[in-house]
Design an enzyme around this catalytic site. Structure first.
Site, PDB file in Angstrom:
ATOM      1  N   LYS A  66     -68.884 -33.718  80.726  1.00 29.57           N
ATOM      2  CA  LYS A  66     -70.201 -33.540  81.360  1.00 29.57           C
ATOM      3  C   LYS A  66     -70.900 -34.892  81.474  1.00 29.57           C
ATOM      4  O   LYS A  66     -71.546 -35.192  82.480  1.00 29.57           O
ATOM      5  CB  LYS A  66     -71.007 -32.568  80.511  1.00 29.57           C
ATOM      6  N   LYS A 116     -82.798 -23.882  80.225  1.00 30.12           N
ATOM      7  CA  LYS A 116     -82.550 -25.262  79.778  1.00 30.12           C
ATOM      8  C   LYS A 116     -83.784 -26.143  79.956  1.00 30.12           C
ATOM      9  O   LYS A 116     -84.487 -26.030  80.964  1.00 30.12           O
ATOM     10  CB  LYS A 116     -81.397 -25.837  80.593  1.00 30.12           C
ATOM     11  N   ASP A 145     -68.263 -30.167  89.564  1.00 30.76           N
ATOM     12  CA  ASP A 145     -69.441 -29.855  88.781  1.00 30.76           C
ATOM     13  C   ASP A 145     -70.670 -29.556  89.658  1.00 30.76           C
ATOM     14  O   ASP A 145     -71.142 -30.414  90.413  1.00 30.76           O
ATOM     15  CB  ASP A 145     -69.774 -31.027  87.832  1.00 30.76           C
ATOM     16  N   LYS A 190     -72.104 -32.570  91.453  1.00 32.97           N
ATOM     17  CA  LYS A 190     -72.617 -33.734  90.709  1.00 32.97           C
ATOM     18  C   LYS A 190     -71.759 -34.973  90.895  1.00 32.97           C
ATOM     19  O   LYS A 190     -72.268 -36.071  91.004  1.00 32.97           O
ATOM     20  CB  LYS A 190     -72.565 -33.414  89.213  1.00 32.97           C
TER      21      LYS A 190
HETATM   22  N1  LIG Z   1     -76.807 -24.828  86.184  1.00 37.67           N
HETATM   23  C1  LIG Z   1     -75.654 -24.420  85.683  1.00 37.67           C
HETATM   24  O1  LIG Z   1     -75.594 -23.340  85.160  1.00 37.67           O
HETATM   25  C2  LIG Z   1     -74.432 -25.295  85.784  1.00 37.67           C
HETATM   26  C3  LIG Z   1     -74.543 -26.513  86.448  1.00 37.67           C
HETATM   27  C4  LIG Z   1     -73.408 -27.310  86.559  1.00 37.67           C
HETATM   28  C5  LIG Z   1     -72.203 -26.881  86.051  1.00 37.67           C
HETATM   29  N2  LIG Z   1     -72.125 -25.716  85.386  1.00 37.67           N
HETATM   30  C6  LIG Z   1     -70.832 -25.332  84.795  1.00 37.67           C
HETATM   31  O2  LIG Z   1     -70.470 -24.026  85.190  1.00 37.67           O
HETATM   32  C7  LIG Z   1     -69.629 -23.472  84.189  1.00 37.67           C
HETATM   33  C8  LIG Z   1     -70.096 -22.054  83.902  1.00 37.67           C
HETATM   34  O3  LIG Z   1     -71.407 -22.069  83.351  1.00 37.67           O
HETATM   35  P1  LIG Z   1     -71.957 -20.769  82.599  1.00 37.67           P
HETATM   36  O4  LIG Z   1     -73.344 -21.067  82.208  1.00 37.67           O
HETATM   37  O5  LIG Z   1     -71.647 -19.557  83.400  1.00 37.67           O
HETATM   38  O6  LIG Z   1     -71.029 -20.786  81.293  1.00 37.67           O
HETATM   39  P2  LIG Z   1     -70.585 -19.543  80.405  1.00 37.67           P
HETATM   40  O7  LIG Z   1     -70.045 -20.133  79.159  1.00 37.67           O
HETATM   41  O8  LIG Z   1     -71.633 -18.523  80.325  1.00 37.67           O
HETATM   42  O9  LIG Z   1     -69.384 -18.906  81.250  1.00 37.67           O
HETATM   43  C9  LIG Z   1     -68.093 -19.419  81.265  1.00 37.67           C
HETATM   44  C10 LIG Z   1     -67.122 -18.256  81.187  1.00 37.67           C
HETATM   45  O10 LIG Z   1     -65.808 -18.775  81.335  1.00 37.67           O
HETATM   46  C11 LIG Z   1     -64.951 -18.023  80.502  1.00 37.67           C
HETATM   47  N3  LIG Z   1     -63.726 -18.818  80.374  1.00 37.67           N
HETATM   48  C12 LIG Z   1     -63.497 -19.944  79.660  1.00 37.67           C
HETATM   49  N4  LIG Z   1     -62.253 -20.388  79.849  1.00 37.67           N
HETATM   50  C13 LIG Z   1     -61.681 -19.547  80.747  1.00 37.67           C
HETATM   51  C14 LIG Z   1     -60.397 -19.481  81.339  1.00 37.67           C
HETATM   52  N5  LIG Z   1     -59.452 -20.371  81.043  1.00 37.67           N
HETATM   53  N6  LIG Z   1     -60.141 -18.489  82.210  1.00 37.67           N
HETATM   54  C15 LIG Z   1     -61.097 -17.562  82.511  1.00 37.67           C
HETATM   55  N7  LIG Z   1     -62.322 -17.566  81.962  1.00 37.67           N
HETATM   56  C16 LIG Z   1     -62.612 -18.559  81.089  1.00 37.67           C
HETATM   57  C17 LIG Z   1     -65.766 -17.786  79.261  1.00 37.67           C
HETATM   58  O11 LIG Z   1     -65.319 -16.707  78.497  1.00 37.67           O
HETATM   59  C18 LIG Z   1     -67.154 -17.534  79.839  1.00 37.67           C
HETATM   60  O12 LIG Z   1     -67.383 -16.160  80.054  1.00 37.67           O
HETATM   61  C19 LIG Z   1     -69.719 -24.403  82.968  1.00 37.67           C
HETATM   62  O13 LIG Z   1     -68.573 -25.208  82.903  1.00 37.67           O
HETATM   63  C20 LIG Z   1     -70.916 -25.249  83.283  1.00 37.67           C
HETATM   64  O14 LIG Z   1     -70.833 -26.538  82.703  1.00 37.67           O
HETATM   65  C21 LIG Z   1     -73.220 -24.898  85.243  1.00 37.67           C
END
Ligand SMILES: NC(=O)c1ccc[n+]([C@@H]2O[C@H](COP(=O)([O-])OP(=O)(O)OC[C@H]3O[C@@H](n4cnc5c(N)ncnc54)[C@H](O)[C@@H]3O)[C@@H](O)[C@H]2O)c1
Length: 516
Positions: free
Chosen positions: A348, A389, A299, A461
């Site tokens: 999370k 956010k 994460d 994280k």
């Molecule tokens: N600051 C941040 O943005 C942040 C911080 C920590 C963790 N994260 C984690 O990063 C990840 C991505 O964040 P995001 O804002 O881009 O989310 P998002 O939902 O915009 O993007 C995720 C993408 O993954 C695709 N997806 C889902 N399952 C899949 C699979 N099995 N195979 C291929 N593609 C798949 C979805 O269609 C989507 O396009 C999340 O899990 C989020 O919790 C983000």
């Protein structure tokens, strides 16, 4: 004063055409706990040699979830930098830079007020040179996916659109029992077949990407939706053989993220888990060890939790006692939508909550086993705020004579713009670590580090660490862990903050033109 070309003249370091070999005497304290509260300490010195290969490979990064907010922002951000783009905003012209990236925008103090960029100390991949592709369960091309994400300024989107419109996500491994049911409407780009056939298809994607782009190395980075935790099952997740057998037998207990990790590892790729789920089970780690690759997770540490890993350490390390920490978030991107279902939120919540554990354990004056600290994490999906956010935190601490100190933090985190530089640092440093090997005087050959690359915890994280080793969440210690290894690899001593120059000598900076 920033310097670009750094030469260390020391008997501790030698350069050959292809390698840097340095020697370093590492101090550790062997601790023996005696009766009651007695401890005996025997300091021990071990001489290590580190060998860093100088040749930076041509690197490809395959993003799982490339069509998401972070995936599209990462691709667009690197394109903008590579092409040297500028774009109009209501506040004026902005030029592409890698602000927010430790490797690209942070410096290391060399001495006497002279600094160098982290990226200039050892040969590292330039993010402009990384080749990207990836998978997504949604087939939208990356230009339209970038528009859907609503992260970037329109004038920047306009400029990268023609390149990104040609980039389409590869078909993905999908299993709705692991991500929120509200993601089903996105799923129109999915691999068919048995689990084994899907893993084979992903392996073929990796092979083709490597060949078509003439790549030396490929790293797989999970940026897909947060999955619910997998239930650890003996006979499935415990060993490499059992995971491979479970794939043959089409076990429904294997999450898509596990399958990407296995496919990547079998193709010799390092795997980084940017989400909280427990993809990196013992069997996956054993497979990584067998295949000589690194895995790291879990994460991304980007906004609220990054600040918490500074603030809680700051309070406890000066003797103040946090009693209650309440972290509230609302966000409106697709990540927030996925986290609005309980099992994905739970993943999370676990990763966000563990970040204070080591700090509390470090101070038994303030916290004994019976002390309870209220630590709550709340996330709400509010579509209107999109990727911007809001994170609101309240820290209530006990101070002198029963007094109370309350700190309130209001943090507007532009989620993807914080996350992308961290994703880049993860792949750049992961690649660097794969070129560093070590040995002690007793060993005949250099070896790789442990397959669980815990050195990347600055960006994670809930850092995954090798079994029976301590987790470090405190941000400055995590940063020094990286900085000191870089220093040692070029023949410098680790940073210490004793400032003896200030205390023991009449000290003035003197910068000579050459130390010859
Ligand atoms: N600051 C941040 O943005 C942040 C911080 C920590 C963790 N994260 C984690 O990063 C990840 C991505 O964040 P995001 O804002 O881009 O989310 P998002 O939902 O915009 O993007 C995720 C993408 O993954 C695709 N997806 C889902 N399952 C899949 C699979 N099995 N195979 C291929 N593609 C798949 C979805 O269609 C989507 O396009 C999340 O899990 C989020 O919790 C983000």
């Amino acid at each position: 004063m920033l310097r670009k070309l750094i030469k260390v003249k020391s008997p501790n370091v030698q350069h050959s055409e292809n390698e840097i070999i340095s020697e370093y005497s590492y101090d550790r304290n062997n601790i023996f706990l005696e009766n009651n509260d007695e401890v005996t300490i025997i300091p021990q010195k071990t001489t290590y040699q580190f060998m860093t290969k100088k040749k930076v490979p041509k690197l490809g990064v395959m993003i799982v979830g490339i069509g998401g907010n972070n995936g599209t922002t990462l691709v667009a951000g690197c394109l903008a930098n590579r092409e040297g783009l500028s774009w109009r905003t209501k506040k004026g012209i902005v030029k592409a830079k890698y602000i927010g990236s430790y490797t690209q925008a942070a410096t290391i103090h060399l001495g006497d007020g002279v600094y160098a960029a982290v990226k200039d100390l050892l040969p590292m991949v330039n993010p402009n040179d990384i080749v990207f592709t990836g998978w997504d369960i949604n087939n939208t091309n990356l230009a339209e996916a970038m528009e859907r994400a609503q992260v970037l300024e329109p004038d920047l989107q306009r400029q990268v659109y023609p390149i990104m419109v040609k980039m389409k996500p590869l078909p993905a491994i999908f299993d709705l029992s692991f991500i929120a049911s509200n993601q089903n409407e996105r799923a129109n780009n999915i691999l068919d077949g048995t689990i084994k056939e899907k893993v084979e298809a992903v392996r073929n994607h990796i092979k083709a990407f490597k060949e078509d782009n003439n790549l030396d190395k490929v790293i797989i980075l999970w940026s897909g939706n947060t999955e619910q935790y997998s239930t650890y099952t003996e006979g499935i997740h415990d060993t490499a053989d059992n995971i491979l057998r479970a794939i043959d037998q089409a076990s429904p207990k294997l999450s898509p993220s596990t399958l990407y990790a296995v496919a990547g590892i079998l193709e010799g790729c390092d795997y980084i888990n940017g989400s909280p789920q427990n993809t990196l089970m013992p069997g996956v780690i054993e497979l990584a060890e067998q295949n000589g690759v690194y895995v790291s997770g879990d994460d991304l540490k980007t906004g609220q939790t990054r600040l918490k890993s500074v603030l809680v350490d700051f309070l406890v390390s000066i003797g103040i006692k946090p009693r209650s920490i309440v972290s509230y978030n609302h966000l409106g991107n697709n990540d927030g939508k996925n986290l609005s279902e309980p099992l994905q939120f739970r993943s999370k919540e676990i990763s966000k909550s563990s970040v204070i554990d080591d700090v509390l354990q470090s101070n038994e004056i303030l916290y004994d086993e019976s002390t309870h600290i209220d630590h709550a994490v709340i996330i709400k999906y509010i579509p209107h705020v999109g990727d911007d956010k809001r994170a609101i935190d309240e820290y209530v601490s006990e101070i002198f004579l029963g007094g109370e100190s309350i700190i309130e933090v209001y943090n507007m985190c532009q989620d993807s713009l914080l996350a992308v530089p961290v994703m880049l640092d993860l792949v750049i440093l992961d690649e660097l670590y794969s070129r560093i090997t070590w040995k002690t005087k007793e060993m005949s050959a250099f070896e790789r580090f442990h397959p669980v690359n815990s050195s990347l915890s600055l960006f994670l994280k809930a850092p995954l660490v090798p079994e029976n080793t301590p987790v470090v969440n405190v941000l400055y210690r995590q940063r020094l862990c990286i900085e000191n290894l870089i220093r040692v690899c070029i023949g410098l001593a680790p940073e210490n903050f004793m400032l003896l120059d200030n205390k023991c000598h009449a000290f003035t900076y003197h910068h000579e033109s050459s130390a010859a």
